[in-house]
Motif scaffolding. Sequence first.
Motif, PDB file in Angstrom:
ATOM      1  N   ILE A 158       0.815  -1.218   0.000  1.00  0.00           N
ATOM      2  CA  ILE A 158       0.000   0.000   0.000  1.00  0.00           C
ATOM      3  C   ILE A 158       0.849   1.268   0.000  1.00  0.00           C
ATOM      4  O   ILE A 158       0.393   2.330  -0.448  1.00  0.00           O
ATOM      5  N   THR A 159       2.091   1.178   0.454  1.00  0.00           N
ATOM      6  CA  THR A 159       2.948   2.379   0.471  1.00  0.00           C
ATOM      7  C   THR A 159       3.389   2.784  -0.937  1.00  0.00           C
ATOM      8  O   THR A 159       3.944   3.861  -1.126  1.00  0.00           O
ATOM      9  N   HIS A 160       3.147   1.919  -1.919  1.00  0.00           N
ATOM     10  CA  HIS A 160       3.420   2.274  -3.318  1.00  0.00           C
ATOM     11  C   HIS A 160       2.235   3.000  -3.942  1.00  0.00           C
ATOM     12  O   HIS A 160       2.323   3.469  -5.085  1.00  0.00           O
ATOM     13  N   ILE A 161       1.106   3.080  -3.208  1.00  0.00           N
ATOM     14  CA  ILE A 161      -0.125   3.655  -3.743  1.00  0.00           C
ATOM     15  C   ILE A 161      -0.543   4.912  -2.985  1.00  0.00           C
ATOM     16  O   ILE A 161      -0.738   5.977  -3.571  1.00  0.00           O
ATOM     17  N   ASN A 162      -0.716   4.774  -1.682  1.00  0.00           N
ATOM     18  CA  ASN A 162      -1.240   5.872  -0.878  1.00  0.00           C
ATOM     19  C   ASN A 162      -0.130   6.748  -0.307  1.00  0.00           C
ATOM     20  O   ASN A 162       0.909   6.238   0.140  1.00  0.00           O
ATOM     21  N   LEU A 163      -0.366   8.040  -0.321  1.00  0.00           N
ATOM     22  CA  LEU A 163       0.505   8.974   0.383  1.00  0.00           C
ATOM     23  C   LEU A 163       0.124   8.929   1.851  1.00  0.00           C
ATOM     24  O   LEU A 163      -1.047   9.115   2.205  1.00  0.00           O
ATOM     25  N   LEU A 178       1.598   7.996  11.999  1.00  0.00           N
ATOM     26  CA  LEU A 178       2.380   8.132  10.781  1.00  0.00           C
ATOM     27  C   LEU A 178       1.863   7.252   9.641  1.00  0.00           C
ATOM     28  O   LEU A 178       2.048   7.583   8.466  1.00  0.00           O
ATOM     29  N   HIS A 179       1.225   6.125   9.967  1.00  0.00           N
ATOM     30  CA  HIS A 179       0.740   5.241   8.911  1.00  0.00           C
ATOM     31  C   HIS A 179      -0.635   5.657   8.367  1.00  0.00           C
ATOM     32  O   HIS A 179      -1.163   5.035   7.448  1.00  0.00           O
ATOM     33  N   ALA A 180      -1.224   6.710   8.923  1.00  0.00           N
ATOM     34  CA  ALA A 180      -2.529   7.165   8.450  1.00  0.00           C
ATOM     35  C   ALA A 180      -2.430   7.666   7.010  1.00  0.00           C
ATOM     36  O   ALA A 180      -1.389   8.178   6.575  1.00  0.00           O
ATOM     37  N   THR A 181      -3.507   7.518   6.279  1.00  0.00           N
ATOM     38  CA  THR A 181      -3.529   7.915   4.869  1.00  0.00           C
ATOM     39  C   THR A 181      -3.727   9.418   4.746  1.00  0.00           C
ATOM     40  O   THR A 181      -4.710   9.972   5.246  1.00  0.00           O
ATOM     41  N   ALA A 182      -2.801  10.070   4.052  1.00  0.00           N
ATOM     42  CA  ALA A 182      -2.952  11.489   3.749  1.00  0.00           C
ATOM     43  C   ALA A 182      -3.697  11.688   2.438  1.00  0.00           C
ATOM     44  O   ALA A 182      -4.491  12.615   2.285  1.00  0.00           O
ATOM     45  N   SER A 183      -3.442  10.783   1.463  1.00  0.00           N
ATOM     46  CA  SER A 183      -4.102  10.888   0.163  1.00  0.00           C
ATOM     47  C   SER A 183      -4.176   9.517  -0.500  1.00  0.00           C
ATOM     48  O   SER A 183      -3.141   8.898  -0.773  1.00  0.00           O
ATOM     49  N   LEU A 184      -5.396   9.056  -0.736  1.00  0.00           N
ATOM     50  CA  LEU A 184      -5.597   7.795  -1.440  1.00  0.00           C
ATOM     51  C   LEU A 184      -5.077   7.911  -2.868  1.00  0.00           C
ATOM     52  O   LEU A 184      -5.391   8.866  -3.578  1.00  0.00           O
ATOM     53  N   PHE A 185      -4.259   6.966  -3.267  1.00  0.00           N
ATOM     54  CA  PHE A 185      -3.637   6.941  -4.599  1.00  0.00           C
ATOM     55  C   PHE A 185      -2.754   8.170  -4.840  1.00  0.00           C
ATOM     56  O   PHE A 185      -2.434   8.497  -5.980  1.00  0.00           O
ATOM     57  N   GLY A 186      -2.344   8.825  -3.761  1.00  0.00           N
ATOM     58  CA  GLY A 186      -1.568  10.055  -3.897  1.00  0.00           C
ATOM     59  C   GLY A 186      -0.113   9.865  -4.261  1.00  0.00           C
ATOM     60  O   GLY A 186       0.599  10.842  -4.486  1.00  0.00           O
ATOM     61  N   LYS A 187       0.339   8.612  -4.355  1.00  0.00           N
ATOM     62  CA  LYS A 187       1.757   8.353  -4.611  1.00  0.00           C
ATOM     63  C   LYS A 187       2.028   7.814  -6.011  1.00  0.00           C
ATOM     64  O   LYS A 187       3.190   7.716  -6.424  1.00  0.00           O
ATOM     65  N   VAL A 188       0.972   7.460  -6.748  1.00  0.00           N
ATOM     66  CA  VAL A 188       1.200   6.713  -7.983  1.00  0.00           C
ATOM     67  C   VAL A 188       1.893   7.527  -9.083  1.00  0.00           C
ATOM     68  O   VAL A 188       2.448   6.955 -10.020  1.00  0.00           O
ATOM     69  N   ARG A 189       1.895   8.829  -8.970  1.00  0.00           N
ATOM     70  CA  ARG A 189       2.594   9.638  -9.973  1.00  0.00           C
ATOM     71  C   ARG A 189       4.107   9.550  -9.824  1.00  0.00           C
ATOM     72  O   ARG A 189       4.852   9.873 -10.746  1.00  0.00           O
TER      73      ARG A 189
END
Length: 281
Positions: A158-163, A178-189
């Motif tokens: 999931i760390t490859h997907i969510n910020l 720290l493991h809380a989601t800041a942005s769903l799918f926010g990392k895929v770019r």
Amino acid sequence: MGLVIGIDVGGSTTKIVGLNDGQILSPMFITAADPITSLFGAFGKYIYDNGITLADIEHVMLTGVGSSGVTTPIYGLPTSKADEFQADGLGARFDSGLDKLTVVSMGTGTTLVSVDGDDIKHLGGIGIGGGTLMGLAHLLLKTDHISDVIDLASTGNITHINLQIKDICKTDLEGLPLHATASLFGKVRHVTPSDHDVALGIICMVLESIGSAAVLSKLNTGVRDFVLIGNLTRLPQCAVVFPRIEEIYGVKFHIPTHAEYCTALGAALAFSTAKIPLKNN
């Protein structure tokens, strides 16, 4: 009281459960091309597999979107319809043993139902659920099978997907680990996720969105118990996603024993609940 059969008729899947003197009998589901085929297929298989005769059945209770097309008694048996939201509330209350709760019915979309003793009210819902999951799986993973999505997600990261908070902050923020989601799918770019990562991201996005919406719907009301029902309760990721939401908001999510069948169970329970009006066929 004899055997009461509760049937939740969906678009193509029908769930059926028997209730006899407060005991739940052999829940099952059937999938078919249309609601009527699914309904009669489920009913026939249920009574055959359990050695039930028509004479054993006191009443048949229907609920669900597919039940609107049923206008005659099932095999000549006394047949009535229960409001779906009331059925959600009755089934979740019975199966969880809780008296004050919010039902989170995770179907094609998600509906929220408030239960406070005998006071059962539809709160609203969101258009995110199993339909969202499978729609995105079709677009992004080229599959229409939930088993494929689950298999892929089992080795996803999931760390490859969510910020996450840890990606933008070095220390916990107030109320946010720290493991809380800041942005769903926010990392895929910024990374190249695998199909395994994407599958996990889709599942987690749907479950996190549902969980957060449920909690926010009851914020500052004192309600802390949320009962999850529906097919999505079978997803292994429920055991990870919902405890994290519990940690952030100080609430409790419950998945009762018969979570997939709670609406059908509630329909059966509605027969003996005087305050639930029955719509006779």
